[in-house]
Write a protein that holds these residues in place. Structure first.
Motif, PDB file in Angstrom:
ATOM      1  N   LEU A 162       0.818  -1.211   0.000  1.00 32.23           N
ATOM      2  CA  LEU A 162       0.000   0.000   0.000  1.00 32.23           C
ATOM      3  C   LEU A 162       0.858   1.271   0.000  1.00 32.23           C
ATOM      4  N   PRO A 163       1.927   1.362   0.826  1.00 33.54           N
ATOM      5  CA  PRO A 163       2.764   2.566   0.741  1.00 33.54           C
ATOM      6  C   PRO A 163       3.376   2.765  -0.635  1.00 33.54           C
ATOM      7  N   ARG A 164       3.740   1.674  -1.287  1.00 35.55           N
ATOM      8  CA  ARG A 164       4.321   1.807  -2.621  1.00 35.55           C
ATOM      9  C   ARG A 164       3.252   2.171  -3.650  1.00 35.55           C
ATOM     10  N   GLN A 165       2.041   1.676  -3.488  1.00 32.85           N
ATOM     11  CA  GLN A 165       0.954   2.095  -4.377  1.00 32.85           C
ATOM     12  C   GLN A 165       0.740   3.605  -4.279  1.00 32.85           C
ATOM     13  N   VAL A 199      -2.823   3.677 -10.477  1.00 32.23           N
ATOM     14  CA  VAL A 199      -2.651   2.427  -9.748  1.00 32.23           C
ATOM     15  C   VAL A 199      -4.013   1.739  -9.677  1.00 32.23           C
ATOM     16  N   LEU A 200      -4.128   0.610 -10.352  1.00 33.15           N
ATOM     17  CA  LEU A 200      -5.390  -0.115 -10.424  1.00 33.15           C
ATOM     18  C   LEU A 200      -5.454  -1.283  -9.447  1.00 33.15           C
ATOM     19  N   GLY A 201      -4.344  -1.536  -8.752  1.00 30.66           N
ATOM     20  CA  GLY A 201      -4.277  -2.635  -7.801  1.00 30.66           C
ATOM     21  C   GLY A 201      -2.831  -2.913  -7.466  1.00 30.66           C
ATOM     22  N   PRO A 202      -2.565  -3.894  -6.598  1.00 33.38           N
ATOM     23  CA  PRO A 202      -1.187  -4.174  -6.198  1.00 33.38           C
ATOM     24  C   PRO A 202      -0.316  -4.716  -7.326  1.00 33.38           C
ATOM     25  N   THR A 262       1.323  -5.004 -15.971  1.00 32.19           N
ATOM     26  CA  THR A 262       1.172  -6.000 -14.918  1.00 32.19           C
ATOM     27  C   THR A 262       2.497  -6.161 -14.191  1.00 32.19           C
ATOM     28  N   VAL A 263       2.512  -5.896 -12.898  1.00 34.18           N
ATOM     29  CA  VAL A 263       3.711  -6.015 -12.080  1.00 34.18           C
ATOM     30  C   VAL A 263       3.929  -7.478 -11.712  1.00 34.18           C
ATOM     31  N   LEU A 264       5.120  -7.998 -12.016  1.00 30.61           N
ATOM     32  CA  LEU A 264       5.445  -9.376 -11.670  1.00 30.61           C
ATOM     33  C   LEU A 264       6.407  -9.481 -10.490  1.00 30.61           C
ATOM     34  N   ARG A 265       7.360  -8.562 -10.422  1.00 31.57           N
ATOM     35  CA  ARG A 265       8.323  -8.538  -9.322  1.00 31.57           C
ATOM     36  C   ARG A 265       8.640  -7.089  -8.970  1.00 31.57           C
ATOM     37  N   THR A 266       8.967  -6.856  -7.707  1.00 32.98           N
ATOM     38  CA  THR A 266       9.349  -5.528  -7.241  1.00 32.98           C
ATOM     39  C   THR A 266      10.640  -5.613  -6.440  1.00 32.98           C
ATOM     40  N   ALA A 285       5.160  21.390 -21.142  1.00 34.35           N
ATOM     41  CA  ALA A 285       4.602  20.549 -22.205  1.00 34.35           C
ATOM     42  C   ALA A 285       3.584  19.544 -21.690  1.00 34.35           C
ATOM     43  N   LEU A 286       3.461  19.393 -20.377  1.00 37.04           N
ATOM     44  CA  LEU A 286       2.569  18.361 -19.842  1.00 37.04           C
ATOM     45  C   LEU A 286       1.112  18.666 -20.150  1.00 37.04           C
ATOM     46  N   PRO A 287       0.366  17.656 -20.611  1.00 38.24           N
ATOM     47  CA  PRO A 287      -1.081  17.845 -20.735  1.00 38.24           C
ATOM     48  C   PRO A 287      -1.688  18.092 -19.355  1.00 38.24           C
ATOM     49  N   HIS A 288      -2.634  19.005 -19.283  1.00 40.22           N
ATOM     50  CA  HIS A 288      -3.277  19.257 -18.003  1.00 40.22           C
ATOM     51  C   HIS A 288      -4.054  18.017 -17.586  1.00 40.22           C
ATOM     52  N   PRO A 289      -4.034  17.679 -16.282  1.00 43.24           N
ATOM     53  CA  PRO A 289      -4.715  16.443 -15.849  1.00 43.24           C
ATOM     54  C   PRO A 289      -6.157  16.330 -16.301  1.00 43.24           C
ATOM     55  N   ILE A 290      -6.901  17.437 -16.327  1.00 39.98           N
ATOM     56  CA  ILE A 290      -8.318  17.330 -16.679  1.00 39.98           C
ATOM     57  C   ILE A 290      -8.509  17.081 -18.171  1.00 39.98           C
ATOM     58  N   SER A 291      -7.415  17.237 -18.974  1.00 44.14           N
ATOM     59  CA  SER A 291      -7.544  17.010 -20.410  1.00 44.14           C
ATOM     60  C   SER A 291      -7.295  15.564 -20.794  1.00 44.14           C
ATOM     61  N   ARG A 292      -6.856  14.740 -19.824  1.00 45.27           N
ATOM     62  CA  ARG A 292      -6.573  13.352 -20.138  1.00 45.27           C
ATOM     63  C   ARG A 292      -7.861  12.578 -20.348  1.00 45.27           C
ATOM     64  N   PRO A 293      -7.890  11.688 -21.342  1.00 41.58           N
ATOM     65  CA  PRO A 293      -9.116  10.895 -21.529  1.00 41.58           C
ATOM     66  C   PRO A 293      -9.353   9.962 -20.377  1.00 41.58           C
ATOM     67  N   VAL A 294     -10.594   9.749 -20.023  1.00 41.04           N
ATOM     68  CA  VAL A 294     -10.952   8.805 -18.981  1.00 41.04           C
ATOM     69  C   VAL A 294     -11.174   7.446 -19.620  1.00 41.04           C
ATOM     70  N   ARG A 295     -10.465   6.422 -19.117  1.00 39.11           N
ATOM     71  CA  ARG A 295     -10.554   5.083 -19.704  1.00 39.11           C
ATOM     72  C   ARG A 295     -10.855   4.072 -18.623  1.00 39.11           C
TER      73      ARG A 295
END
Length: 295
Positions: A162-165, A199-202, A262-266, A285-295
């Motif tokens: 969890l701390p690393r997530q 982060v979608l999971g561990p 997919t994380v296999l080893r850390t 040059a960074l796209p603004h966070p609100i401009s990113r597509p939601v997937r």
């Protein structure tokens, strides 16, 4: 010049013509300006495959001059990975490597891929096969600060705690290592506002690929081989998180590909480098966070 995976991605994105143009910047020699750039660096990222075929990226550090050109076709690195680093044994012998040297303060970066061999008990000599500079896009400006030297320690796992997530979710930079069909390794840089890596999971991450130089060396490698390594530096402590896993590119929108990882080893490396860094000045040059597509 390009392998089949790179050409496939260039066609899919309609970037063949631009890729042919930008690809002319790739050489096999180290120009004087590049040699000076390397001599000024305090860190260098190195990617390579372990004996099981897993790809890792790690970070080496030293005083200015610890990386230097050895003639026009090779680089000497006066450092090797610490015990417990997944590339420590790999780089104790010959290996295909991809490297990237980043000047965060000046927003500059340079990539050099080639064949590494041990140089004495504590160094590397890398014969250059590909040498090229990258644009300053997506580099967060920050400056290094010295830390007292400390012995690195490594802790391995098979998932993100969890701390690393939370640390990954807050990251604004990571480095990505991939390999082509000939075994050649490439190391590249990714930057964004915190949260650009989801982060979608561990064991699952996702990030959007931003527009780059149109060569698609990383995505071209992933087209043929999903193995990939991530290095996430901790700019506040000098620690680092190393991940190895498999990456799948979602091409639903060819103009905005998304990578599912997919994380296999850390491996957690404490005291990975004897440096901390100032707070970031985010790339314009960074796209603004609100401009990113939601997937």
């Amino acid at each position: 010049m390009w392998h089949a995976g790179e050409r496939a991605v260039q066609r899919r994105t309609g970037q063949q013509e631009r890729a042919e143009h930008t690809g002319r910047s790739i050489g096999r020699t180290i120009p004087p300006v590049a040699a000076r750039f390397l001599t000024e660096r305090r860190t260098i990222v190195v990617g390579a495959a372990d004996p099981a075929g897993r790809i890792w990226a790690t970070q080496l550090a030293g005083p200015p001059g610890f990386v230097r050109a050895d003639g026009d076709h090779a680089v000497l690195v006066a450092a090797r990975p610490a015990p417990g680093d997944p590339l420590a044994e790999v780089l104790a012998g010959p290996a295909e490597v991809g490297t990237i040297a980043l000047d965060a303060a000046g927003r500059r970066r340079m990539r050099l891929n080639g064949r590494s061999e041990p140089d004495g008990p504590d160094g590397l000599r890398i014969t250059a096969e590909q040498v090229y500079a990258n644009c300053p896009k997506y580099i967060q400006r920050r400056s290094p600060r010295e830390l007292p030297a400390a012995e690195p320690t490594a802790t391995a796992g098979d998932r993100l705690t969890l701390p690393r997530q939370l640390a990954v979710a807050a990251a604004d930079t990571f480095f990505l290592a991939t390999a082509g069909p000939d075994g050649r390794v490439d190391a590249s840089h990714r930057g964004g506002f915190p949260g650009f890596v989801e982060v979608l999971g561990p064991n699952r991450l996702r990030w959007a690929e931003y527009a780059g130089n149109s060569m698609f060396m990383s995505l071209g490698n992933l087209e043929l081989d999903p193995a990939a390594g991530l290095l996430l530096p901790d700019w506040d402590t000098g620690d680092a998180l190393l991940l190895t896993g498999r990456a799948e590119v979602d091409w639903s929108d060819p103009s905005a590909p998304v990578v599912d990882y997919t994380v296999l080893r850390t491996v957690d490396l404490t005291h990975a480098v004897p440096l901390t860094w100032t707070a970031p000045e985010f790339s314009p040059a960074l796209p603004h966070p609100i401009s990113r597509p939601v997937r």
